[in-house]
Design an enzyme around this catalytic site. Structure first.
Site, PDB file in Angstrom:
ATOM      1  CD  GLU A 128      10.380 -24.229  65.055  1.00 17.47           C
ATOM      2  OE1 GLU A 128       9.805 -24.452  66.130  1.00 17.47           O
ATOM      3  OE2 GLU A 128      10.866 -25.142  64.347  1.00 17.47           O
TER       4      GLU A 128
ATOM      5  CE  LYS B 200       6.999 -26.648  67.779  1.00 15.75           C
ATOM      6  NZ  LYS B 200       8.484 -26.595  67.725  1.00 15.75           N
TER       7      LYS B 200
ATOM      8  CB  CYS C 178       8.381 -27.152  63.977  1.00 17.86           C
ATOM      9  SG  CYS C 178       9.802 -28.254  63.759  1.00 17.86           S
TER      10      CYS C 178
END
Length: 284
Positions: free
Chosen positions: A50, A119, A160
């Site tokens: 990331e 995301k 994440c």
């Protein structure tokens, strides 16, 4: 023919735990070098961390943000093509239409963009006395699920904080993904507590392989990443784990083993779909 199928049921995955600096050109150059190194070791799928092209933090996103396609994704595309690998490009801050996103671009061995994952779940947490972080101060969330096909298996992508949401992994598995990849930068509070636990949970719940790619730990950074990029098998075992420093770790993904696990503990056929279900809202 069976020999070919057997060969296709195994492939090497590489996870690149990159040291990320404030100099974008250095980050891109080092990422390119490590992707080549991974391909040289036989990797067919390579995963970057990331925010691999910039420091992680709300104060950096706007400064380092790019359009896609742009400088960083051009480097990824060229690296994937040159090395003949499927390249999961970690994530970069993306600017589009005046909004910023935390975005993972995946490229095929021909250098073409296969999928772009923004995301979905923004990292807004507040653990008193330890860490407060609000991605939503600068970033907007993505609104779509992201999967791509390889000759080996279908792969689901999260970034994440997305890993904390079991429903996303369940939907990916339901749609046929056998490998889930999560570029992620957990920190020195959530890392030791939940990083490995979440990976093992997603893997064993769905009987899939789970791979995570973290930036290397930099104690001098404003946000200190935990590191310990890992690969977990469908039995829930950690089969490879990096330390805190820059490194490339490898795992041989065995889809026959995955099939064996699912046969031994057949939860996929034992689900009570008459009582409950997890579905994508986009299908409803």
């Amino acid at each position: 023919m069976s020999g070919i199928l057997k060969a296709m049921s195994k492939f090497r995955l590489a996870v690149v735990q990159l040291h990320v600096s404030k100099i974008k050109a250095d980050n891109l150059g080092r990422a390119q070098k490590l992707v080549k190194e991974a391909a040289g070791q036989g990797a067919k799928v390579v995963v970057l961390p990331e925010c691999f092209n910039s420091p992680y933090g709300t104060g950096f996103f706007a400064e380092y943000a790019e359009k896609i396609p742009g400088e960083s994704t051009q480097v990824l595309s060229e690296a994937a093509k040159e090395c003949g690998v499927y390249l999961v490009g970690g994530s970069i801050p993306e600017e589009d239409g005046g909004k910023l996103y935390n975005t993972c671009s995946v490229f095929g061995p021909d250098g073409n963009l296969l999928v772009k994952h923004r995301k979905i779940h923004l990292f807004d947490i507040d653990v008193p006395g330890k860490i407060r972080f609000q991605e939503s101060e600068t970033l907007s969330p993505g609104n779509s699920l992201s999967m791509f096909e390889t000759p080996f298996c279908k792969v689901g992508v999260g970034i994440c904080y997305d890993i904390r949401f079991a429903e996303l992994a369940q939907i990916y598995a339901k749609k046929g993904c056998q490998l889930l990849v999560y570029p992620g930068a957990f920190n020195m509070t959530t890392g030791p507590a939940h990083w490995e636990l979440l990976q093992r949970g997603r893997a064993v719940d769905n009987q899939v392989y789970v791979a995570t790619a973290s930036p290397a730990r930099d104690e001098s950074a404003s946000y200190v990443a935990w590191g310990h990029s890992s690969v977990v098998n469908p039995w829930g075992e950690v089969i490879v784990k990096a330390g805190s420093e820059e490194s490339v770790v490898y795992a041989d993904i065995d889809l026959q083993y995955l099939a064996d696990v699912r046969q031994q503990i057949p939860i996929t056929t034992q689900r009570r779909n008459d009582l409950y279900s997890v579905n994508s809202a986009q299908e409803s």
